[in-house]
Design a protein around this motif. Structure first.
Motif: not given
Length: 282
Positions: A122-123, A129-132, A172-174
């Motif tokens: 999963l992406i 959004k939170f990281t940005n 996947k993007n964690l």
């Protein structure tokens, strides 16, 4: 530009002969401050003043770093107050900062366990959004010297991630987003951040992360719905929705429709992304 930081302050102490005492020479017993060498002798507690060797109201930095670590000291001093104001030294505050870093390390071990899970598919857009948003906040607050606000952002990040990893698995993007978060933490707690990056076998040759402005704004916002100037409802709708589309949705809303059904609309006051005020003939 030149920035002047406030002083680090500590309570002052004197014995019965008005001789200065250091914090190491006193202790608290049954809500009384007494001398360590003679517990029958009470200590006069003076006002908090900037640390000074002449007044002995200093703490040994080597002792503090040895017991709590340099990152805990940095975290406490930056979190206590805006940097232009004086910092009131507190043993309790130091302990709290130390405990928070321990909690961050436990969180790191949980995130590492998730990162090492194979067959991730999963992406997740939520973590992106939170990281940005976090990078945007850190960038702005660092530029404005809002260090105590940055510490609040760190607590916010901890609360978000501790709940995130409970519900989201095989993301996947964690790893990449967590890497960016650790880089944001570097100016405040560099030793912890580098240790976590090394633990994940990530590069410690760091560059400040960029953020995508397009994902910063909320997709939906709350519109205030007024009828003849009185608030009748709050409607959660897409940002930048037009007056025409919003009005059509209001006509289908049961709460609002009872006020405007079979009524003549005299005028509509529409404030984009904020409110709509429908003026009707009663």
């Amino acid at each position: 530009s030149l920035f002047t930081q406030g002083m680090v302050c500590h309570e002052t102490y004197k014995d019965e002969n008005n001789n200065w005492l250091s914090p190491d020479e006193i202790e608290k017993i049954n809500n009384k401050i007494v001398q360590k060498k003679d517990k029958n002798k009470e200590v006069k507690v003076g006002p908090s003043e900037s640390m000074s060797k002449s007044k002995k109201n200093v703490v040994d930095p080597e002792f503090i770093i040895e017991n709590y670590g340099a990152d805990s000291v940095r975290l406490f001093i930056l979190s206590d107050s805006p940097p232009e104001k004086d910092v009131q030294w507190s043993e309790q505050g130091m302990v709290s900062s130390y405990k928070f870093i321990q909690k961050l390390w436990l969180l790191h071990t949980e995130i590492k366990r998730d990162i090492l899970i194979e067959n991730k598919e999963l992406i997740d857009e939520e973590i992106e959004k939170f990281t940005n948003q976090l990078i945007s906040k850190f960038t702005y607050n660092l530029d404005k010297f809002n260090y105590n606000v940055i510490i609040a952002n760190m607590y916010e990040t901890y609360n978000y991630l501790i709940n995130y990893i409970k519900t989201k698995k095989k993301i996947k993007n964690l790893k990449e987003n967590y890497r960016k978060i650790l880089i944001c933490f570097c100016p405040i707690i560099p030793h912890f951040s580098y240790e976590c990056l090394k633990d994940l076998e990530l590069s410690t040759d760091l560059k400040w992360p960029d953020f995508d402005k397009s994902v910063l704004s909320e997709e939906k916002i709350n519109f205030v719905i007024q009828i003849n100037g009185k608030k009748r409802a709050i409607l959660n709708e897409k940002k930048d929705i037009t007056e025409t589309i919003l009005l059509e949705k209001l006509k289908k809303d049961k709460i609002v429709n009872k006020y405007i059904s079979k009524k003549e609309i005299r005028k509509i006051i529409f404030v984009k992304n904020r409110l709509i005020n429908i003026l009707i003939n009663e």
